[in-house]
Design a protein around this motif. Structure first.
Motif, short mmCIF file in Angstrom:
data_model
loop_
_atom_site.label_atom_id
_atom_site.label_comp_id
_atom_site.label_asym_id
_atom_site.label_seq_id
_atom_site.Cartn_x
_atom_site.Cartn_y
_atom_site.Cartn_z
N VAL A 229 1.53 -49.35 -34.05
CA VAL A 229 2.84 -49.56 -34.65
C VAL A 229 3.00 -48.68 -35.89
O VAL A 229 4.02 -48.01 -36.08
CB VAL A 229 3.05 -51.05 -35.00
N LEU A 230 1.99 -48.69 -36.75
CA LEU A 230 2.05 -47.87 -37.96
C LEU A 230 2.12 -46.38 -37.62
O LEU A 230 2.81 -45.61 -38.27
CB LEU A 230 0.84 -48.15 -38.84
N THR A 231 1.43 -45.99 -36.55
CA THR A 231 1.46 -44.59 -36.11
C THR A 231 2.86 -44.19 -35.67
O THR A 231 3.32 -43.07 -35.94
CB THR A 231 0.47 -44.39 -34.95
N ILE A 232 3.56 -45.11 -35.00
CA ILE A 232 4.93 -44.83 -34.54
C ILE A 232 5.86 -44.59 -35.74
O ILE A 232 6.63 -43.63 -35.77
CB ILE A 232 5.43 -45.99 -33.67
N PHE A 233 5.77 -45.48 -36.75
CA PHE A 233 6.60 -45.30 -37.93
C PHE A 233 6.21 -44.02 -38.68
O PHE A 233 7.09 -43.30 -39.17
CB PHE A 233 6.47 -46.52 -38.85
N ASP A 234 4.93 -43.75 -38.77
CA ASP A 234 4.48 -42.54 -39.47
C ASP A 234 4.99 -41.28 -38.79
O ASP A 234 5.36 -40.31 -39.45
CB ASP A 234 2.94 -42.53 -39.52
N PHE A 235 5.08 -41.31 -37.46
CA PHE A 235 5.57 -40.15 -36.71
C PHE A 235 7.03 -39.87 -37.05
O PHE A 235 7.41 -38.72 -37.33
CB PHE A 235 5.42 -40.42 -35.20
N GLY B 243 -0.09 -39.23 -41.37
CA GLY B 243 -0.98 -39.74 -40.33
C GLY B 243 -1.58 -41.09 -40.66
O GLY B 243 -1.52 -41.57 -41.79
N VAL B 244 -2.12 -41.71 -39.61
CA VAL B 244 -2.85 -42.97 -39.73
C VAL B 244 -4.31 -42.65 -39.40
O VAL B 244 -4.61 -42.15 -38.31
CB VAL B 244 -2.28 -44.03 -38.77
N TRP B 245 -5.22 -42.97 -40.32
CA TRP B 245 -6.61 -42.53 -40.21
C TRP B 245 -7.56 -43.71 -40.07
O TRP B 245 -7.41 -44.74 -40.74
CB TRP B 245 -7.00 -41.70 -41.44
N HIS B 246 -8.52 -43.56 -39.16
CA HIS B 246 -9.60 -44.54 -38.97
C HIS B 246 -10.90 -43.79 -38.76
O HIS B 246 -10.98 -42.89 -37.90
CB HIS B 246 -9.32 -45.45 -37.76
N PHE C 77 4.12 -51.68 -44.95
CA PHE C 77 3.38 -50.57 -44.37
C PHE C 77 2.71 -49.78 -45.50
O PHE C 77 3.36 -49.46 -46.50
CB PHE C 77 4.31 -49.63 -43.59
N ILE C 78 1.44 -49.49 -45.34
CA ILE C 78 0.73 -48.65 -46.31
C ILE C 78 0.68 -47.24 -45.74
O ILE C 78 -0.08 -46.95 -44.81
CB ILE C 78 -0.69 -49.18 -46.59
N MET C 79 1.51 -46.36 -46.28
CA MET C 79 1.62 -45.00 -45.78
C MET C 79 0.71 -44.08 -46.59
O MET C 79 0.82 -43.99 -47.82
CB MET C 79 3.06 -44.51 -45.86
N VAL C 80 -0.20 -43.41 -45.89
CA VAL C 80 -1.17 -42.53 -46.55
C VAL C 80 -0.45 -41.35 -47.20
O VAL C 80 0.49 -40.79 -46.63
CB VAL C 80 -2.21 -42.02 -45.53
N GLN C 81 -0.90 -40.98 -48.40
CA GLN C 81 -0.33 -39.86 -49.14
C GLN C 81 -1.43 -38.84 -49.45
O GLN C 81 -2.63 -39.13 -49.30
CB GLN C 81 0.30 -40.36 -50.44
#
Length: 433
Positions: A2-8, A14-17, A63-67
């Motif tokens: 879900v977070l990846t969809i919003f980030d796109f 990006g969403v990182w793991h 949502f925590i969006m990476v910066q």
């Protein structure tokens, strides 16, 4: 995912793991699927915030969006995401106070109007050496950030972002510009999934306004009160469709058809169709149409309204003066209302009662209850006291009635007028001596 969809769609970082960037889910490459997911998440989060207690809202999910490195992380509440996505891709949205120019011809809109339009076409930077090289080679420059499949593509699914924005920001009045009407499935989706609307403005759409666009307006539903389709090239061929739309909506109070292509015959046909289908619209604007002879048109409209009034004249809905252009036409009373019951169900007319008699009756009941409390032993029991309290509460409502307050004010006014008249009379007699 879900977070990846919003980030796109936000063109984020990006969403990182575990040091790896998470890929966009395969299904989310479809614009409708991706925006539907975002729409559902936003609506669910927004609905949760509307539930009590409000004191819990500060702890709502974000949502925590990476910066980039050394930049604080972006905490994005889901209900704010639609606005951020639309702004990121330059889709136009602006709240505007209704204009007061020509207010006598327009319906008053109570609240701000959300104006919306498609994003402007991507402009290539011809100062960029890479762009110049492609031009010199004769290569197509493409659509830039608006290429199909990219977050900025001009696509009908963006309507879901507008619909979510309208819900979270409690929008009731919108103006949709012609650029959005050209996008496949945009307008219908906006009306289907957006909140109930009071005002829908499409003025100035001209050639873009087709029968299909007109037919789509029915999805605005019964909440719609003001429909503005001025300067939309509405002609005689659209009259039948317009009547169907107005019948489907059911509660339109102001219809703006100014500056269209309706001649006198088409406008008269519209009025006749509305009367035939009992679609009661208090205000319709026709100025700027090629109506021809205005006096002849007024006569035709008067005849149509008179015929419509004959069906309900017994209920007092029609007042027809001597001149043909002096008509006041009231809509048919709604089923279940007093006027409807008197006219169609044969109910007895309510008997008039003087307010003075109502007050006298209430005082009589009060005296009887006081006498009962003093003289009847049953009144001293708990049951008797409870019954007395309930009866007095009901009777007190009569004394607290606004009608009695109005009656008291009227009595005081009459007494004052009488005293002033007597004082004036006495002063005149003294002056005469």
């Amino acid at each position: 995912p879900v977070l990846t969809i919003f980030d796109f769609d936000l063109v984020g970082h990006g969403v990182w793991h575990d040091g790896k960037r998470e890929d966009l889910p395969k299904l989310a490459t479809d614009d409708w699927y991706r925006r539907s997911m975002e729409f559902d998440v936003v609506k669910l989060c927004y609905q949760a915030l509307q539930l009590p207690p409000e004191s819990m809202n500060p702890s709502a999910a974000t949502f925590i969006m990476v910066q980039p490195y050394l930049t604080p992380e972006w905490l994005l509440p889901p209900p704010e995401a639609p606005r951020r996505i639309l702004e990121r891709h330059h889709w136009f949205m602006e709240f505007v106070q209704p204009e007061i120019d020509d207010l006598h011809t327009k319906a008053w809109i109570d609240g701000r109007v959300l104006h919306m339009e498609r994003a402007p076409e991507f402009q290539h930077d011809f100062s960029d050496p890479l762009v110049r090289e492609r031009v010199e080679r004769g290569d197509e420059l493409g659509k830039g950030d608006q290429e199909d499949g990219t977050p900025g593509a001009i696509h009908g699914s963006v309507s879901l972002m507008y619909a979510a924005l309208m819900t979270t920001e409690k929008v009731e009045h919108i103006h949709v510009y012609s650029g959005l009407l050209e996008i496949d499935e945009f307008f219908e989706t906006l009306l289907r999934y957006g909140p109930p609307l009071l005002t829908l403005e499409l003025s100035g759409s001209l050639e873009v306004f087709t029968k299909d666009v007109l037919r789509t307006i029915k999805f605005a539903g019964p909440s719609l009160k003001i429909l503005d389709i001025s300067e939309c090239n509405v002609n005689e061929d659209m009259v039948e469709t317009l009547v169907e739309v107005l019948e489907a909506c059911g509660n339109v109070k102001h219809l703006d058809l100014a500056h269209n292509l309706l001649d006198g015959q088409a406008a008269a046909l519209l009025m006749a169709s509305l009367c035939e289908n009992r679609i009661d619209i208090p205000s319709i604007r026709f100025d700027g149409n090629p109506l021809g002879d205005i006096e002849e048109f007024r006569s035709e409209v008067a005849a149509v309204l008179a015929a419509r009034g004959e069906q309900v004249v017994a209920g007092g809905e029609l007042v027809l003066h001597l001149e043909d252009d002096m008509i006041r036409w009231y809509p048919k009373p709604k089923e279940g209302h007093l006027a409807y019951r008197i006219r169609d169900e044969g109910s007895l007319t309510p008997k008039p009662v003087a307010i003075k008699e109502v007050r006298t009756m209430a005082n009589t009941i009060k005296n009887k209850l006081d006498k009962y409390e003093k003289q009847d032993p049953a009144a001293q029991t708990s049951g008797g006291q409870d019954w007395l309290w309930r009866q007095r509460q009901v009777n007190q409502k009569v004394f607290d009635s606004p009608l009695l307050d109005l009656y008291k004010m009227e009595i005081q006014h009459r007494v004052k007028m009488q005293e002033e008249a007597e004082a004036a009379k006495q002063a005149a007699e003294e002056a005469a001596k």
